[in-house]
Write a protein that holds these residues in place. Structure first.
Motif, short mmCIF file in Angstrom:
data_model
loop_
_atom_site.label_atom_id
_atom_site.label_comp_id
_atom_site.label_asym_id
_atom_site.label_seq_id
_atom_site.Cartn_x
_atom_site.Cartn_y
_atom_site.Cartn_z
N ARG A 1 -53.01 -22.63 19.42
CA ARG A 1 -51.58 -22.88 19.24
C ARG A 1 -51.09 -22.17 17.98
N ILE A 2 -49.94 -21.53 18.09
CA ILE A 2 -49.32 -20.85 16.95
C ILE A 2 -47.93 -21.43 16.76
N GLU A 3 -47.64 -21.87 15.55
CA GLU A 3 -46.32 -22.38 15.21
C GLU A 3 -45.64 -21.34 14.32
N VAL A 4 -44.64 -20.67 14.88
CA VAL A 4 -43.97 -19.56 14.21
C VAL A 4 -42.69 -20.06 13.56
N ASN A 5 -42.54 -19.77 12.28
CA ASN A 5 -41.36 -20.21 11.54
C ASN A 5 -40.92 -19.09 10.60
N LYS A 6 -39.81 -18.44 10.96
CA LYS A 6 -39.31 -17.30 10.18
C LYS A 6 -40.42 -16.26 10.04
N GLN A 7 -40.80 -15.92 8.81
CA GLN A 7 -41.81 -14.88 8.60
C GLN A 7 -43.17 -15.46 8.23
N SER A 8 -43.46 -16.66 8.72
CA SER A 8 -44.77 -17.26 8.51
C SER A 8 -45.22 -17.93 9.80
N ALA A 9 -46.49 -18.31 9.85
CA ALA A 9 -47.01 -18.98 11.04
C ALA A 9 -48.21 -19.83 10.66
N GLU A 10 -48.43 -20.87 11.44
CA GLU A 10 -49.62 -21.71 11.30
C GLU A 10 -50.40 -21.66 12.60
N ILE B 1 -50.56 -18.25 7.95
CA ILE B 1 -50.20 -16.85 7.71
C ILE B 1 -48.92 -16.87 6.88
N ASP B 2 -49.04 -16.58 5.60
CA ASP B 2 -47.90 -16.70 4.70
C ASP B 2 -46.83 -15.66 4.98
N LYS B 3 -47.25 -14.49 5.47
CA LYS B 3 -46.28 -13.42 5.73
C LYS B 3 -46.68 -12.66 6.98
N LEU B 4 -45.80 -12.70 7.99
CA LEU B 4 -46.01 -11.90 9.19
C LEU B 4 -45.63 -10.46 8.87
N ILE B 5 -46.57 -9.56 9.05
CA ILE B 5 -46.47 -8.24 8.44
C ILE B 5 -45.44 -7.33 9.12
N THR B 6 -45.24 -7.45 10.43
CA THR B 6 -44.28 -6.54 11.07
C THR B 6 -42.85 -6.82 10.64
#
Length: 357
Positions: free
Chosen positions: A142-151, A162-167
Motif C-alpha cells: 500500500r502506498i499513501e501519496v500526499n503531495k510530494q511525499s509518500a508512505e 519517502i520524504d520527496k518524490l523525485i519526479t
C-alpha cells in the motif's frame, strides 16, 4: 437504450465514488487495463488475478493526485520485482516495488523515480527498507501519496517514508510493475484530499563546495575508440541543475539511445563539464561519485578512470553513490580550469555528484 443508460449510470457512480474518496476496486479483467503481451488474466486461489511477466500496465482512464493505492502480490521466492507505478506521465513516473526474494534484507522494498523509462534506484539508497515477507499466500503493498511525499506499507505495517518524490509530477496514471513473473490481485485505490503535515526541519545548510550546475551533452552510444577530448569541445551543451543534495540524475534530462531493458541496454555516455576558477596555481580536493563508469579530465588531461556499476565488485555490490567515495587532488592553474566527466551507464541509475574545496 437500456444498456447505454446503465453504462452511463455506472460511469457516473464510479466517478462520484472517486470524488467522495471511496475505495475503488479495479477488477483483474482485460477491459480495465492497458496491457502488454506480457500480461495474462487467470483465476487463481479463488481470485481473479493478473500475471505480469515483465513491464508495466496501467488502469484505463484513471489518474490520481493524492490518495491510497493498494495491491496484493502472491508470495514468490524466485528473484523478481513486483510493485505499483503512480503519477505516470509518458515515460516518467514514481515506482515502489517489493523484492520478495530478498525478504529481511535492507533492500527488500525500494522506491525509484523513473525518468525516460529508466530506473534510478542506485542513486537513492535512502529510499529502501528491510521487510520480512510472507512465504506463502498474499503480501499486500500500500502506498499513501500526499503531495510530494509518500508512505509505504507492507502487510499493513509502515516500512518506509519517502520524504520527496523525485519526479515532482503532481498527477498521472496508476498501475503495476513487474520484472520477471509476478501474480497480482485485488488492486484498489482511493482518491483523497492532500493533508498538511508537520514539516521536517529543513534548516540543514547545503555544503557550498557542492557543484549544483553542470553543462551536459546529449547521449551517445559508448565506443572507447571514439572517445577523444578534442571532440568534447565541438559538442553542444545544455545547463542543468542538480537535486538539492548535489546529485545529478542524468536520465531526468537526457534520453538514452536504448532504455527500459536494464542490463540489456546498450551503454551510453554523456559529457558533463564545469569551470573552476583559481586565484593562483593551487591544489584543490575534488570529491565525487558516479554511476556506472567515468573518465575525469582536467584541462584536457585524463586524471581518473573508474567503474562503479552494479555487481562489478561482487554479486552483492549495489553500486550506490556517495559524494565522499572518490577523491582527487587537482593541480589547478591560475585562472579558468575546466573539468570534463565522461559518464557511462547501462542501467539502474545514471548519475554524478561532486564537490570541490
Amino acid at each position: 437504450m437500456t444498456k447505454i443508460i446503465c453504462s452511463i449510470i455506472a460511469l457516473l457512480s464510479f466517478q462520484l465514488a472517486i470524488a467522495q474518496g471511496s475505495k475503488i476496486k479495479v477488477e483483474m479483467v482485460a477491459s480495465n487495463w492497458n496491457v502488454s503481451q506480457e500480461t495474462t488474466f487467470e483465476k487463481f486461489d479463488n481470485r481473479e488475478t493478473l500475471v505480469l511477466n515483465s513491464g508495466r500496465v496501467t488502469v484505463k482512464n484513471q489518474k490520481i493526485i493524492n490518495g491510497t493505492i493498494e495491491v496484493d502480490v502472491y508470495a514468490n521466492s524466485i528473484r523478481s520485482f513486483a510493485g505499483i507505478t503512480f503519477r505516470k506521465q509518458n515515460n516518467n513516473m514514481e515506482e515502489v516495488y517489493m523484492r520478495m526474494h530478498k525478504s529481511n534484507q535492507v533492500d527488500a522494498v525500494q522506491y525509484t523515480p523513473i525518468f525516460n523509462n529508466e530506473s534510478n534506484w542506485q542513486l537513492f539508497r535512502e529510499n529502501q527498507a528491510r521487510v520480512s515477507f510472507k512465504k506463502t499466500g498474499w503480501n499486500s503493498l500500500r502506498i499513501e501519496v500526499n503531495k510530494q511525499s509518500a508512505e509505504v506499507f507492507v502487510n499493513d505495517e509502515k516500512v518506509m517514508t519517502i520524504d520527496k518524490l523525485i519526479t515532482e509530477q503532481n498527477t498521472g496514471e496508476i498501475g503495476l510493475f513487474a520484472l520477471f513473473s509476478n501474480r497480482f490481485s485485488n488492486f484498489r485505490f482511493t482518491a483523497k484530499e492532500a493533508v498538511e503535515r508537520a514539516k521536517k526541519d529543513s534548516s540543514v545548510s547545503v555544503d557550498p563546495a557542492i557543484i549544483t550546475k553542470w553543462e551536459i551533452t546529449k547521449s551517445k552510444s559508448y565506443k572507447a575508440e571514439e572517445i577523444y577530448f578534442e571532440n568534447f569541445l565541438k559538442e553542444e551543451y545544455i545547463t542543468v541543475e542538480t537535486e538539492a543534495s548535489g546529485l545529478l540524475p542524468i536520465s531526468k534530462y537526457i534520453k538514452k539511445s536504448s532504455s527500459g531493458n536494464f542490463e540489456q541496454n546498450e551503454e551510453d555516455y554523456i559529457v558533463a563539464s564545469t569551470m573552476v576558477q583559481a586565484d593562483r596555481d593551487e591544489t584543490k580536493l575534488f570529491s565525487f561519485d558516479y554511476s556506472d563508469r567515468i573518465i575525469v579530465y582536467l584541462n584536457g588531461k585524463a586524471v581518473f578512470k573508474g567503474n562503479n556499476a552494479f555487481r562489478t565488485k561482487g554479486v552483492q555490490y549495489m553500486g550506490h553513490i556517495n559524494i565522499n567515495t572518490n577523491k582527487l587532488y587537482l593541480p589547478l592553474e591560475k585562472g579558468a580550469n575546466k573539468i570534463h566527466c565522461v559518464v557511462m551507464d547501462k542501467a539502474n541509475g545514471w548519475g554524478l555528484i561532486a564537490k570541490i574545496e
